[in-house]
Scaffold this active site. Structure first.
Site, PDB file in Angstrom:
ATOM      1  N   TYR A 238       4.278  -8.703  16.398  1.00  0.00           N
ATOM      2  CA  TYR A 238       4.532  -7.743  15.315  1.00  0.00           C
ATOM      3  C   TYR A 238       5.003  -6.396  15.895  1.00  0.00           C
ATOM      4  O   TYR A 238       5.999  -5.826  15.446  1.00  0.00           O
ATOM      5  CB  TYR A 238       3.244  -7.570  14.496  1.00  0.00           C
ATOM      6  CG  TYR A 238       3.213  -6.358  13.605  1.00  0.00           C
ATOM      7  CD1 TYR A 238       3.861  -6.355  12.370  1.00  0.00           C
ATOM      8  CD2 TYR A 238       2.530  -5.198  13.984  1.00  0.00           C
ATOM      9  CE1 TYR A 238       3.830  -5.231  11.549  1.00  0.00           C
ATOM     10  CE2 TYR A 238       2.483  -4.080  13.172  1.00  0.00           C
ATOM     11  CZ  TYR A 238       3.139  -4.098  11.962  1.00  0.00           C
ATOM     12  OH  TYR A 238       3.103  -2.990  11.156  1.00  0.00           O
TER      13      TYR A 238
ATOM     14  N   GLN B 124       0.828  -1.218   0.000  1.00  0.00           N
ATOM     15  CA  GLN B 124       0.000   0.000   0.000  1.00  0.00           C
ATOM     16  C   GLN B 124       0.857   1.261   0.000  1.00  0.00           C
ATOM     17  O   GLN B 124       0.745   2.115  -0.866  1.00  0.00           O
ATOM     18  CB  GLN B 124      -0.902   0.030   1.239  1.00  0.00           C
ATOM     19  CG  GLN B 124      -1.842  -1.140   1.371  1.00  0.00           C
ATOM     20  CD  GLN B 124      -2.847  -0.905   2.499  1.00  0.00           C
ATOM     21  OE1 GLN B 124      -3.854  -0.249   2.294  1.00  0.00           O
ATOM     22  NE2 GLN B 124      -2.577  -1.431   3.687  1.00  0.00           N
ATOM     23  N   LEU B 125       1.730   1.377   0.993  1.00  0.00           N
ATOM     24  CA  LEU B 125       2.485   2.622   1.147  1.00  0.00           C
ATOM     25  C   LEU B 125       3.559   2.790   0.070  1.00  0.00           C
ATOM     26  O   LEU B 125       3.691   3.870  -0.517  1.00  0.00           O
ATOM     27  CB  LEU B 125       3.122   2.676   2.548  1.00  0.00           C
ATOM     28  CG  LEU B 125       3.928   3.930   2.850  1.00  0.00           C
ATOM     29  CD1 LEU B 125       3.079   5.196   2.712  1.00  0.00           C
ATOM     30  CD2 LEU B 125       4.527   3.867   4.254  1.00  0.00           C
TER      31      LEU B 125
ATOM     32  N   ALA C  69       7.579  -4.616   4.916  1.00  0.00           N
ATOM     33  CA  ALA C  69       7.615  -5.191   6.268  1.00  0.00           C
ATOM     34  C   ALA C  69       6.784  -6.464   6.279  1.00  0.00           C
ATOM     35  O   ALA C  69       5.992  -6.711   5.359  1.00  0.00           O
ATOM     36  CB  ALA C  69       7.034  -4.205   7.289  1.00  0.00           C
ATOM     37  N   TYR C  70       6.982  -7.239   7.295  1.00  0.00           N
ATOM     38  CA  TYR C  70       6.062  -8.347   7.587  1.00  0.00           C
ATOM     39  C   TYR C  70       4.874  -7.695   8.298  1.00  0.00           C
ATOM     40  O   TYR C  70       5.026  -7.167   9.403  1.00  0.00           O
ATOM     41  CB  TYR C  70       6.757  -9.372   8.488  1.00  0.00           C
ATOM     42  CG  TYR C  70       5.888 -10.565   8.824  1.00  0.00           C
ATOM     43  CD1 TYR C  70       6.107 -11.802   8.207  1.00  0.00           C
ATOM     44  CD2 TYR C  70       4.851 -10.474   9.743  1.00  0.00           C
ATOM     45  CE1 TYR C  70       5.309 -12.902   8.511  1.00  0.00           C
ATOM     46  CE2 TYR C  70       4.047 -11.563  10.041  1.00  0.00           C
ATOM     47  CZ  TYR C  70       4.283 -12.767   9.427  1.00  0.00           C
ATOM     48  OH  TYR C  70       3.491 -13.855   9.731  1.00  0.00           O
ATOM     49  N   THR C  71       3.687  -7.729   7.672  1.00  0.00           N
ATOM     50  CA  THR C  71       2.554  -6.967   8.218  1.00  0.00           C
ATOM     51  C   THR C  71       1.362  -7.839   8.649  1.00  0.00           C
ATOM     52  O   THR C  71       0.305  -7.299   8.982  1.00  0.00           O
ATOM     53  CB  THR C  71       2.062  -5.917   7.192  1.00  0.00           C
ATOM     54  OG1 THR C  71       1.728  -6.590   5.971  1.00  0.00           O
ATOM     55  CG2 THR C  71       3.099  -4.854   6.924  1.00  0.00           C
TER      56      THR C  71
ATOM     57  N   THR D 257       4.886   1.785  13.891  1.00  0.00           N
ATOM     58  CA  THR D 257       3.465   1.569  14.170  1.00  0.00           C
ATOM     59  C   THR D 257       3.059   2.039  15.568  1.00  0.00           C
ATOM     60  O   THR D 257       3.898   2.101  16.477  1.00  0.00           O
ATOM     61  CB  THR D 257       3.167   0.061  14.027  1.00  0.00           C
ATOM     62  OG1 THR D 257       1.886  -0.239  14.576  1.00  0.00           O
ATOM     63  CG2 THR D 257       4.181  -0.800  14.788  1.00  0.00           C
TER      64      THR D 257
HETATM   65  N1  LIG Z   1      -1.048  -1.835   7.355  1.00  0.00           N
HETATM   66  C1  LIG Z   1      -1.191  -1.174   8.505  1.00  0.00           C
HETATM   67  O1  LIG Z   1      -2.307  -0.997   9.026  1.00  0.00           O
HETATM   68  C2  LIG Z   1       0.021  -0.606   9.195  1.00  0.00           C
HETATM   69  C3  LIG Z   1      -0.133   0.010  10.451  1.00  0.00           C
HETATM   70  C4  LIG Z   1       0.985   0.581  11.066  1.00  0.00           C
HETATM   71  C5  LIG Z   1       2.223   0.520  10.453  1.00  0.00           C
HETATM   72  N2  LIG Z   1       2.349  -0.113   9.246  1.00  0.00           N
HETATM   73  C6  LIG Z   1       3.680  -0.149   8.633  1.00  0.00           C
HETATM   74  O2  LIG Z   1       3.597   0.607   7.436  1.00  0.00           O
HETATM   75  C7  LIG Z   1       4.502   0.076   6.457  1.00  0.00           C
HETATM   76  C8  LIG Z   1       3.752  -0.119   5.154  1.00  0.00           C
HETATM   77  O3  LIG Z   1       2.659  -0.998   5.387  1.00  0.00           O
HETATM   78  P1  LIG Z   1       1.692  -1.457   4.193  1.00  0.00           P
HETATM   79  O4  LIG Z   1       0.316  -1.568   4.758  1.00  0.00           O
HETATM   80  O5  LIG Z   1       1.941  -0.618   2.978  1.00  0.00           O
HETATM   81  O6  LIG Z   1       2.253  -2.927   3.939  1.00  0.00           O
HETATM   82  P2  LIG Z   1       1.730  -4.017   2.903  1.00  0.00           P
HETATM   83  O7  LIG Z   1       0.698  -3.435   1.985  1.00  0.00           O
HETATM   84  O8  LIG Z   1       1.406  -5.258   3.661  1.00  0.00           O
HETATM   85  O9  LIG Z   1       3.038  -4.286   2.019  1.00  0.00           O
HETATM   86  C9  LIG Z   1       4.144  -4.932   2.567  1.00  0.00           C
HETATM   87  C10 LIG Z   1       5.241  -4.910   1.549  1.00  0.00           C
HETATM   88  O10 LIG Z   1       6.376  -5.600   2.097  1.00  0.00           O
HETATM   89  C11 LIG Z   1       6.836  -6.525   1.140  1.00  0.00           C
HETATM   90  N3  LIG Z   1       7.486  -7.672   1.749  1.00  0.00           N
HETATM   91  C12 LIG Z   1       7.010  -8.454   2.757  1.00  0.00           C
HETATM   92  N4  LIG Z   1       7.881  -9.463   2.991  1.00  0.00           N
HETATM   93  C13 LIG Z   1       8.925  -9.297   2.132  1.00  0.00           C
HETATM   94  C14 LIG Z   1      10.119  -9.999   1.886  1.00  0.00           C
HETATM   95  N5  LIG Z   1      10.452 -11.117   2.565  1.00  0.00           N
HETATM   96  N6  LIG Z   1      10.976  -9.541   0.937  1.00  0.00           N
HETATM   97  C15 LIG Z   1      10.661  -8.421   0.213  1.00  0.00           C
HETATM   98  N7  LIG Z   1       9.531  -7.716   0.388  1.00  0.00           N
HETATM   99  C16 LIG Z   1       8.672  -8.155   1.334  1.00  0.00           C
HETATM  100  C17 LIG Z   1       5.576  -6.972   0.414  1.00  0.00           C
HETATM  101  O11 LIG Z   1       5.935  -7.607  -0.788  1.00  0.00           O
HETATM  102  P3  LIG Z   1       4.977  -8.726  -1.443  1.00  0.00           P
HETATM  103  O12 LIG Z   1       3.889  -7.962  -2.128  1.00  0.00           O
HETATM  104  O13 LIG Z   1       5.875  -9.462  -2.364  1.00  0.00           O
HETATM  105  O14 LIG Z   1       4.472  -9.591  -0.325  1.00  0.00           O
HETATM  106  C18 LIG Z   1       4.872  -5.626   0.237  1.00  0.00           C
HETATM  107  O15 LIG Z   1       5.408  -4.904  -0.845  1.00  0.00           O
HETATM  108  C19 LIG Z   1       5.101  -1.167   7.086  1.00  0.00           C
HETATM  109  O16 LIG Z   1       6.338  -0.831   7.671  1.00  0.00           O
HETATM  110  C20 LIG Z   1       4.135  -1.523   8.191  1.00  0.00           C
HETATM  111  O17 LIG Z   1       4.775  -2.223   9.255  1.00  0.00           O
HETATM  112  C21 LIG Z   1       1.285  -0.652   8.611  1.00  0.00           C
END
Ligand SMILES: NC(=O)c1ccc[n+]([C@@H]2O[C@H](COP(=O)([O-])OP(=O)(O)OC[C@H]3O[C@@H](n4cnc5c(N)ncnc54)[C@H](OP(=O)(O)O)[C@@H]3O)[C@@H](O)[C@H]2O)c1
Length: 281
Positions: free
Chosen positions: A125, A11-12, A60-62, A101
């Site tokens: 997490y 997403q981000l 990240a691992y999310t 987070t």
């Molecule tokens: N989502 C939330 O509500 C939330 C809340 C607070 C903070 N955050 C933080 O915000 C940031 C962005 O979150 P988001 O929601 O955009 O995340 P997201 O949509 O789940 O995307 C995660 C990304 O990480 C990649 N990834 C995961 N494992 C990987 C690996 N082993 N090697 C390479 N790439 C890998 C994924 O690639 P693939 O597509 O190949 O899996 C994807 O591009 C993260 O740091 C998260 O911890 C998120």
């Protein structure tokens, strides 16, 4: 300026790349096939080869609930890979923007958390993201730690998309109403991260959309703005046990954004309205 963005299939990362395109800034938008975050050597080789001036680490691992069972994998990606990225940044003197987070805080009470308030993550997490923060702080001087919560963006799965799907088959829904926080629209956050990348105002920040709500209030507004006729009834968290414990209080103070002269994100109602329009093309 040359920027490396990780997690561009998420997403981000997706919206950060779109914002960099808009600003005409050179960047590489990395996905898993460029380097897997479980491969420390590949991470470092990539950083040393591309030599970015800034790394915006969105990957990240999310999977918050799954992390309770996949502790090792979660920590490999959210802790060990962050160390490899920070090491790489140190070597080439690059800035690092690390996304964290609200889950680093214990999540009780009703206060707005300040950046230095006591940490006590309620789940695996959150602990992994906090450990990532500590690594970044220990290794680097040129870093931004940006804590966000309840993320939604066009490219990926999120609460809004789940609610809209459920609206196709439900006339009423029970949604948790005792967890309070702020949604974060990635299209609003991306410009702030790019502003940070272009600045030297290093430090730790909270950056969600303005305003607070419960998940039930958020769901009701989603249905209202999307024109769906779904009745939302509030439920306590105990009614929906999840593998990973969720914080009841995710209120984050934005004082450090104000002090550094960064602009706060718009109110979440406005963000949601624009997001629903974006979803509808
Ligand atoms: N989502 C939330 O509500 C939330 C809340 C607070 C903070 N955050 C933080 O915000 C940031 C962005 O979150 P988001 O929601 O955009 O995340 P997201 O949509 O789940 O995307 C995660 C990304 O990480 C990649 N990834 C995961 N494992 C990987 C690996 N082993 N090697 C390479 N790439 C890998 C994924 O690639 P693939 O597509 O190949 O899996 C994807 O591009 C993260 O740091 C998260 O911890 C998120």
């Amino acid at each position: 300026m040359k920027i490396l963005v990780t997690g561009c299939s998420g997403q981000l990362g997706f919206d950060v790349c779109r914002e960099l395109d808009r600003r005409n800034i050179a960047y590489y938008g990395a996905v898993r096939s460029d380097f897997d975050l479980t491969d420390k050597k590949a991470i470092q080789q990539f950083i040393e080869g591309y030599k970015p001036e800034v790394v915006i680490h969105c990957a990240a691992y999310t999977a918050v609930d799954k992390a309770e069972d996949e502790v090792d994998l979660c920590r490999k990606i959210n802790v060990d890979a962050v160390k490899a990225i920070a090491d790489g940044c140190k070597l080439i003197d690059a800035k690092l923007i690390y996304i964290s987070t609200d889950y680093v805080f214990p999540g009780d009470g009703e206060k707005f958390y300040n950046i230095d308030d006591e940490k006590n993550p309620p789940n695996v997490y959150g602990k992994s993201k906090l450990d990532g923060e500590e690594i970044v702080k220990d290794l680097l001087e040129k870093y931004f730690i940006v804590r966000i919560s309840w993320v939604f963006g066009i490219n990926g799965h999120n609460f809004i998309k789940t609610m809209l799907k459920l609206a196709d088959s439900h006339a009423d829904l029970k949604v948790v109403d005792d967890q309070i926080g702020s949604p974060t629209y990635t299209a609003d956050l991306a410009p702030l991260l790019c502003d940070m990348a272009q600045s030297e105002k290093y430090g730790t920040y909270h950056a969600t959309n303005e305003g607070i709500c419960s998940w039930a209030q958020f769901a009701a507004e989603i249905f209202k703005l999307a024109g769906k006729n779904v009745e939302v009834t509030g439920q306590p968290s105990e009614a929906y046990p999840t593998k990973a414990k969720r914080p009841l209080n995710s209120r984050l103070s934005k004082k450090s954004l104000d002090e550094a002269g960064f602009k706060r994100l718009p109110d979440w109602h406005d963000a949601l309205d624009r997001y629903i329009k974006e979803l509808n093309g």
